[in-house]
Scaffold this motif. Structure first.
Motif, PDB file in Angstrom:
ATOM      1  N   GLU A 140       0.861   3.678   1.995  1.00 58.44           N
ATOM      2  CA  GLU A 140       1.276   3.960   3.373  1.00 58.44           C
ATOM      3  C   GLU A 140       2.447   3.075   3.781  1.00 58.44           C
ATOM      4  N   THR A 172      -1.868   9.718   8.066  1.00 61.99           N
ATOM      5  CA  THR A 172      -3.210   9.492   7.546  1.00 61.99           C
ATOM      6  C   THR A 172      -4.145  10.595   8.004  1.00 61.99           C
ATOM      7  N   SER A 206       0.853  -1.184   0.000  1.00 60.22           N
ATOM      8  CA  SER A 206       0.000   0.000   0.000  1.00 60.22           C
ATOM      9  C   SER A 206       0.889   1.235   0.000  1.00 60.22           C
ATOM     10  N   SER A 212      -5.115  11.415  -7.848  1.00 60.26           N
ATOM     11  CA  SER A 212      -5.671  10.520  -6.830  1.00 60.26           C
ATOM     12  C   SER A 212      -5.824  11.186  -5.469  1.00 60.26           C
ATOM     13  N   GLN A 239      -2.549   7.923  -4.238  1.00 60.14           N
ATOM     14  CA  GLN A 239      -1.415   7.050  -4.542  1.00 60.14           C
ATOM     15  C   GLN A 239      -0.125   7.621  -3.968  1.00 60.14           C
ATOM     16  N   ALA A 258      -8.208   7.615  -1.397  1.00 59.87           N
ATOM     17  CA  ALA A 258      -7.035   6.740  -1.413  1.00 59.87           C
ATOM     18  C   ALA A 258      -5.963   7.305  -2.344  1.00 59.87           C
TER      19      ALA A 258
END
Length: 266
Positions: free
Chosen positions: A80, A92, A78, A181, A188, A186
């Motif tokens: 993150e 986040t 991911s 994005s 990227q 979400a």
């Protein structure tokens, strides 16, 4: 709200532009390699760029035979996770610890040393003479740079539509020149959440500050897809303005990021 004093001689630089450049290059390269399988159709059109990455001393890209890389077997992390593995922390968006402040940005994992690029302020970049009246109505996400350049970091409404339109306009062949994005839940590029960093208060002192950065022309074209900024009026002579958030002190896991919205230049 508070004011931040910036001596004219400092040009609002907490860290050197070279350090900002190296951080973005390191992070975007990691994102690109992690997502290498999706990049394949594009890179097949530009073999010289593809070869540059296949020659990297990275286990996932090393293969015993030329052109034998199994893209389907690539383990994709991911964004993150890529951020944590590359820079040692992850961030986040979540409900702010300040009452009635809405969304905030938190360090969810790891440790962020003082003087680190911890986030980017995304959005459409407007120079002083360009129209932004309708986009600015009821918009709390307009960031003003020291030289009067404005960045509209609103991910909704007219601002969202303008950014998407400019992004399609500036595509260079198979390469995207910006990241859209960040307009979604979400992104990227996990750093592209700086518009949600809340202003500090008397109880919550600022632990990050804004720093302006003009993307140099030498920035790799294949990595520009992770830049969450785009100019409103197309002008190949101008550098793309970005704003990064730099830590003013060490920040521990679980802390919310706070900055100053206003800057006084003396």
């Amino acid at each position: 709200r508070t004011l931040r004093y910036v001596p004219e001689s400092s040009q609002d630089k907490i860290i050197a532009d070279e350090d900002v450049f190296e951080t973005l290059l390191k992070m975007f390269t990691a994102l690109f390699i992690n997502d290498f399988s999706r990049q394949t159709p594009i890179l097949d059109l530009v073999p010289e760029v593809k070869c540059k990455y296949l020659e990297l001393p990275t286990v996932e890209l090393k293969q015993p035979k030329a052109n034998s890389y199994n893209y389907q077997s690539q383990h994709v992390l991911s964004p993150e996770e890529v951020l944590f593995n590359t820079l040692g922390f992850s961030i986040t968006r979540d409900r702010s610890s300040l009452v009635s402040a809405g969304t905030g940005v938190f360090v969810t994992k790891g440790f962020v040393p003082k003087g680190t690029v911890v986030s980017l302020y995304p959005g459409t970049v407007y120079r002083k003479h360009e129209p932004i009246f309708f986009q600015s109505l009821g918009n709390p996400f307009i960031f003003r740079c020291i030289d009067g350049v404005l960045i509209d970091g609103n991910d909704k409404g007219l601002s969202r539509a303008v950014y998407r339109s400019c992004s399609r306009r500036d595509q260079l062949g198979p390469f995207q020149m910006s990241d859209v994005s960040w307009l979604t839940a979400a992104p990227q590029n996990p750093l592209a959440v700086g518009q949600y960093v809340n202003n500090c208060s008397y109880e919550k002192a600022a632990n990050v500050c804004y720093q302006e950065f003009d993307v140099p022309r030498c920035f790799p074209v294949e990595l520009k897809q992770y830049l969450p900024n785009i100019v409103y009026s197309h002008d190949i002579q101008s550098h793309l303005r970005c704003v990064v958030l730099v830590t003013l002190r060490d920040i521990e896991q679980g802390e919310e990021l706070f900055s100053n919205y206003y800057t006084v230049v003396n």
